[in-house]
Every structure is written in C-alpha cells, then in structure tokens.
Design a protein around this motif. Structure first.
Motif, mmCIF file in Angstrom:
data_model
loop_
_atom_site.group_PDB
_atom_site.id
_atom_site.type_symbol
_atom_site.label_atom_id
_atom_site.label_comp_id
_atom_site.label_asym_id
_atom_site.label_seq_id
_atom_site.Cartn_x
_atom_site.Cartn_y
_atom_site.Cartn_z
ATOM 1 N N THR A 20 46.926 45.485 35.205
ATOM 2 C CA THR A 20 47.904 46.628 35.205
ATOM 3 C C THR A 20 48.906 46.121 36.176
ATOM 4 O O THR A 20 48.942 45.795 37.536
ATOM 5 N N ARG A 60 41.645 39.239 30.631
ATOM 6 C CA ARG A 60 41.309 40.315 31.391
ATOM 7 C C ARG A 60 42.523 41.464 31.851
ATOM 8 O O ARG A 60 43.304 41.525 30.621
ATOM 9 N N TYR A 73 37.004 41.589 31.003
ATOM 10 C CA TYR A 73 37.177 41.547 32.628
ATOM 11 C C TYR A 73 38.276 42.871 33.462
ATOM 12 O O TYR A 73 39.208 42.830 32.533
ATOM 13 N N LYS A 74 38.252 43.889 33.850
ATOM 14 C CA LYS A 74 39.012 44.396 34.602
ATOM 15 C C LYS A 74 39.067 43.915 36.622
ATOM 16 O O LYS A 74 38.461 44.326 37.036
ATOM 17 N N TYR A 75 40.177 43.665 36.119
ATOM 18 C CA TYR A 75 40.612 43.567 38.159
ATOM 19 C C TYR A 75 41.558 45.029 38.699
ATOM 20 O O TYR A 75 42.038 44.832 38.508
ATOM 21 N N ASP A 76 40.354 45.536 39.782
ATOM 22 C CA ASP A 76 40.812 46.263 40.318
ATOM 23 C C ASP A 76 42.348 46.123 41.383
ATOM 24 O O ASP A 76 42.090 44.561 42.321
ATOM 25 N N SER A 77 42.812 46.980 41.427
ATOM 26 C CA SER A 77 43.678 46.771 42.970
ATOM 27 C C SER A 77 43.450 45.853 44.606
ATOM 28 O O SER A 77 44.260 45.341 45.243
ATOM 29 N N ASP A 78 41.526 46.267 44.234
ATOM 30 C CA ASP A 78 40.946 45.406 45.880
ATOM 31 C C ASP A 78 40.290 44.345 45.769
ATOM 32 O O ASP A 78 39.517 43.586 45.950
ATOM 33 N N SER A 124 38.555 43.471 43.177
ATOM 34 C CA SER A 124 36.799 43.720 42.683
ATOM 35 C C SER A 124 36.866 42.888 40.967
ATOM 36 O O SER A 124 38.069 43.784 40.121
ATOM 37 N N ARG A 125 36.227 42.602 40.367
ATOM 38 C CA ARG A 125 36.353 42.616 39.059
ATOM 39 C C ARG A 125 35.196 43.043 38.657
ATOM 40 O O ARG A 125 33.629 42.913 38.447
ATOM 41 N N ARG A 126 35.303 44.181 37.648
ATOM 42 C CA ARG A 126 33.247 44.434 36.282
ATOM 43 C C ARG A 126 33.809 43.706 34.759
ATOM 44 O O ARG A 126 35.627 44.037 34.474
#
Length: 75
Positions: A6, A3, A57-62, A64-66
């Motif tokens: 940031t 993952r 995977y990238k986890y956004d600050s909210d 959510s994962r993509r």
C-alpha cells in the motif's frame, strides 16, 4: 510469490543532481515497495528472500509480514 504493498504517495519523486549526490552518485529505485526511503532502495527487499512461490503476502507498515492466500498461476 506476490505481495500487496500500500502506497501513500500521491505524486512523483524528483531525482535531481543534488539528490543523486546525497545517494552517493547512483540511485537504485525500489521495486519491491517496502523501502522506507522511497523512491530509493534501502535494502528492504532482503525481507522477501524466503517468500514461497504461489503465496500472496501482505507487509504491514511496521514491516511485519503475513500470508494472505495461495494463488494459482496460469501458464
């Protein structure tokens, strides 16, 4: 599974006796990078339980994962 996380911290977090007391006498340090209580674990790693091997995977600050891409591991 891998993952991308940031971080926006720019220095260490001090863990002193008062901080440990606030954490219930023991501290678990986040290793997944998703905790909102860094450097301490808040259980956010449970969100990674269904990550697939070989996927990035990238986890956004909210939260959510993509999937970003598939990655090849060398033995």
């Amino acid at each position: 599974m891998a993952r991308e996380v940031t971080h926006d911290a720019n220095g260490p977090a001090r863990i002193d006796d008062e901080t440990l007391e606030e954490q219930g006498g023991a501290a678990y340090v986040c290793q997944c990078g998703l905790s909102s209580n860094k450097p301490f674990c808040d259980g956010s790693h449970a969100e990674t339980a269904d990550e697939e091997e070989g996927e990035l995977y990238k986890y956004d600050s909210d939260g959510s994962r993509r999937k970003i891409e598939s990655i090849e591991y060398e033995d």
